[in-house]
Write a protein that holds these residues in place. Structure first.
Motif, mmCIF file in Angstrom:
data_model
loop_
_atom_site.group_PDB
_atom_site.id
_atom_site.type_symbol
_atom_site.label_atom_id
_atom_site.label_comp_id
_atom_site.label_asym_id
_atom_site.label_seq_id
_atom_site.Cartn_x
_atom_site.Cartn_y
_atom_site.Cartn_z
ATOM 1 N N VAL A 133 0.834 -1.202 0.000
ATOM 2 C CA VAL A 133 0.000 0.000 0.000
ATOM 3 C C VAL A 133 0.871 1.255 0.000
ATOM 4 O O VAL A 133 0.620 2.222 -0.735
ATOM 5 C CB VAL A 133 -0.940 -0.016 1.221
ATOM 6 N N PHE A 134 1.917 1.245 0.822
ATOM 7 C CA PHE A 134 2.814 2.394 0.865
ATOM 8 C C PHE A 134 3.480 2.632 -0.487
ATOM 9 O O PHE A 134 3.539 3.774 -0.967
ATOM 10 C CB PHE A 134 3.883 2.186 1.940
ATOM 11 N N PHE A 135 4.008 1.573 -1.113
ATOM 12 C CA PHE A 135 4.695 1.736 -2.391
ATOM 13 C C PHE A 135 3.764 2.300 -3.461
ATOM 14 O O PHE A 135 4.156 3.188 -4.222
ATOM 15 C CB PHE A 135 5.263 0.393 -2.852
ATOM 16 N N PHE A 136 2.542 1.806 -3.507
ATOM 17 C CA PHE A 136 1.611 2.264 -4.536
ATOM 18 C C PHE A 136 1.242 3.731 -4.323
ATOM 19 O O PHE A 136 1.283 4.546 -5.261
ATOM 20 C CB PHE A 136 0.355 1.385 -4.528
ATOM 21 N N VAL A 137 0.878 4.097 -3.095
ATOM 22 C CA VAL A 137 0.435 5.469 -2.822
ATOM 23 C C VAL A 137 1.601 6.442 -2.923
ATOM 24 O O VAL A 137 1.466 7.550 -3.452
ATOM 25 C CB VAL A 137 -0.239 5.543 -1.440
ATOM 26 N N TYR A 138 2.774 6.015 -2.447
ATOM 27 C CA TYR A 138 3.900 6.952 -2.403
ATOM 28 C C TYR A 138 4.438 7.261 -3.791
ATOM 29 O O TYR A 138 4.909 8.372 -4.041
ATOM 30 C CB TYR A 138 5.014 6.379 -1.527
ATOM 31 N N ILE A 139 4.386 6.287 -4.699
ATOM 32 C CA ILE A 139 4.844 6.577 -6.058
ATOM 33 C C ILE A 139 3.868 7.540 -6.741
ATOM 34 O O ILE A 139 4.283 8.390 -7.546
ATOM 35 C CB ILE A 139 5.013 5.269 -6.867
ATOM 36 N N CYS A 140 2.583 7.450 -6.396
ATOM 37 C CA CYS A 140 1.624 8.442 -6.905
ATOM 38 C C CYS A 140 1.891 9.819 -6.296
ATOM 39 O O CYS A 140 1.802 10.838 -6.992
ATOM 40 C CB CYS A 140 0.197 7.991 -6.596
ATOM 41 N N GLN A 141 2.253 9.831 -5.007
ATOM 42 C CA GLN A 141 2.596 11.086 -4.353
ATOM 43 C C GLN A 141 3.824 11.728 -4.998
ATOM 44 O O GLN A 141 3.893 12.951 -5.162
ATOM 45 C CB GLN A 141 2.857 10.831 -2.869
#
Length: 334
Positions: free
Chosen positions: A221-229
Motif C-alpha cells: 500500500v505504501f509503495f503504490f500510494v507513495y509513487i503516486c505522491q
C-alpha cells in the motif's frame, strides 16, 4: 715403443720448466710460510717438514643467522581479526535487540496495567472538542534498526505539509497582485486541506504499520500510494498555470507581474523540487529495507484475505447473503 719409454725431462737439451728464472724469482719472493699454509687447519704448525694438523674444536657450532626483527605473531591473522570484529558486531546487535525487547515488554506491561494505549496524535489540547485519532510513538512501536528511517519519513511528511502551506501563501500573494489567479489560490487551499491528512493516512501510516508489524500488505500500500505522491510532487514542482501550484512555470509567470511575488514563488518551487528529490531517495531506501525483511507478495495476499474475512462488516454481509441463499433454496416454485 722405445720412443714412448724415454723420459723427456732426462734429455739435457730440454730445460726444466720449474727452473725457469721467472718462476724461481716469484717463489723466492713469496711470504714465508706460504708453502706450509693450509686453510683447513687452525694455523698451528705440525711436525717439522709436515703440514699443520687440523685440531678439532669442541666449542664450534654451525653458523646460524639471527634475525634482526622478531617474526610477526601469527596467533591472529587478518582473517581472524575480521571474524572477531564481525562476531563483536553481531553480539552488539543481539544485545541491542534484547534490550529493545525488554524495554518494549516493560512498556506493554505498563500500558496493560494502565488500561491500554491511548491515542496521542495529533497532539491536541484536552479541551479541544475532537480528540487524537492515532497512537504514534516510534520509540515504542518501531524496532531499533528501522526507527531512523521512520523518523525521516515522519519529518518528510511534516516538510510536505509545510511546503503545501507555503504554496497556499504564495498563491495568495499571486492573487493579490493578479486578480485573475483566484483559481490557483482556491486550488492551493484545496490541496493543503486534502493532501495533508490524506498523505498521513494513505502512505505514512501504512509505512508505520509495515515496520511495526512486518506487514507485507502495508508495504505494498505504501509503495503504490507513495509513487503516486511522487508524481504529484513532480507536477507541483513544474507548476502548470491554473493547477494551484507555485512551481517553476507559475513562478516565472508571477515574476513578470511582481518581482517580490515572483521571488517567493521561486523559493516555493525550489521546495517542491527538493521534496520530489527526497521522496525518490527515501522510496529507494524503504524499498531496500523491504528487501531485507520477510515480506513478499504472497504474504500480502494472505494478509489481505485474512483482513477482509476478519472485518465485521464483511462477516455480516457474508452471513446475510448465506442466509438469503439458504432461504431461497428451500422455497419451492409455485
Amino acid at each position: 715403443m722405445s720412443d714412448f719409454d724415454s723420459n723427456p725431462f732426462a734429455d739435457p737439451e730440454i730445460s726444466n720448466p720449474f727452473q725457469d728464472p721467472s718462476v724461481t724469482q716469484v717463489t723466492q719472493n713469496a711470504p714465508p710460510g706460504l708453502e706450509e699454509y693450509n686453510p683447513f687447519t687452525d694455523g698451528k704448525p705440525g711436525p717439522a717438514g709436515l703440514a699443520p694438523k687440523p685440531v678439532p674444536s669442541s666449542n664450534t657450532q654451525p653458523a646460524i643467522m639471527k634475525p634482526t626483527e622478531e617474526p610477526p605473531a601469527y596467533a591472529q591473522t587478518q582473517e581472524q581479526g575480521r571474524a572477531t570484529a564481525e562476531l563483536m558486531r553481531r553480539q552488539d546487535e543481539l544485545e541491542k535487540k534484547a534490550a529493545e525487547l525488554d524495554r518494549r515488554e516493560r512498556e506493554m506491561q505498563s500500558l496493560s496495567a494502565s488500561g491500554g494505549r491511548k491515542n496521542n496524535w495529533p497532539p491536541l489540547p484536552e479541551k479541544f472538542p475532537v480528540g487524537p485519532c492515532f497512537y504514534h510513538d516510534i520509540t515504542v512501536d518501531i524496532p531499533v534498526e528501522f526507527q531512523k528511517t521512520v523518523k525521516i519519513m515522519y519529518y518528510l511528511w511534516m516538510f510536505h505539509t509545510g511546503t503545501l502551506l507555503a504554496n497556499m501563501i504564495g498563491c495568495l500573494a499571486w492573487f493579490c497582485v493578479d486578480s485573475s489567479r483566484g483559481v490557483d489560490f482556491g486550488l492551493a487551499m484545496l490541496w493543503f486541506m486534502i493532501f495533508t491528512p490524506c498523505s498521513f493516512v494513505c502512505w505514512y501510516r501504512p509505512l508505520y504499520g509495515a515496520f511495526r508489524g512486518d506487514s507485507s500488505f502495508r508495504f505494498f500500500v505504501f509503495f503504490f500510494v507513495y509513487i503516486c505522491q511522487f508524481g504529484v510532487h513532480v507536477l507541483q514542482a513544474i507548476g502548470l498555470t491554473g493547477w494551484g501550484a507555485s512551481g517553476w512555470i507559475s513562478a516565472l509567470t508571477g515574476l513578470n507581474t511582481s518581482v517580490p511575488v515572483g521571488i517567493i514563488m521561486i523559493l516555493i518551487a525550489a521546495l517542491f523540487t527538493a521534496l520530489a528529490v527526497m521522496s525518490i531517495i527515501m522510496f529507494k531506501k524503504v524499498h531496500g529495507l523491504y528487501r531485507t525483511t520477510d515480506a513478499s507478495f504472497e504474504k500480502a495476499q494472505q494478509e489481505f484475505a485474512t483482513g477482509v474475512m476478519a472485518n465485521k462488516t464483511v462477516q455480516t454481509a457474508a452471513a446475510n447473503a448465506a442466509s438469503t441463499a439458504a432461504r431461497s433454496s428451500f422455497k419451492e416454485p409455485i
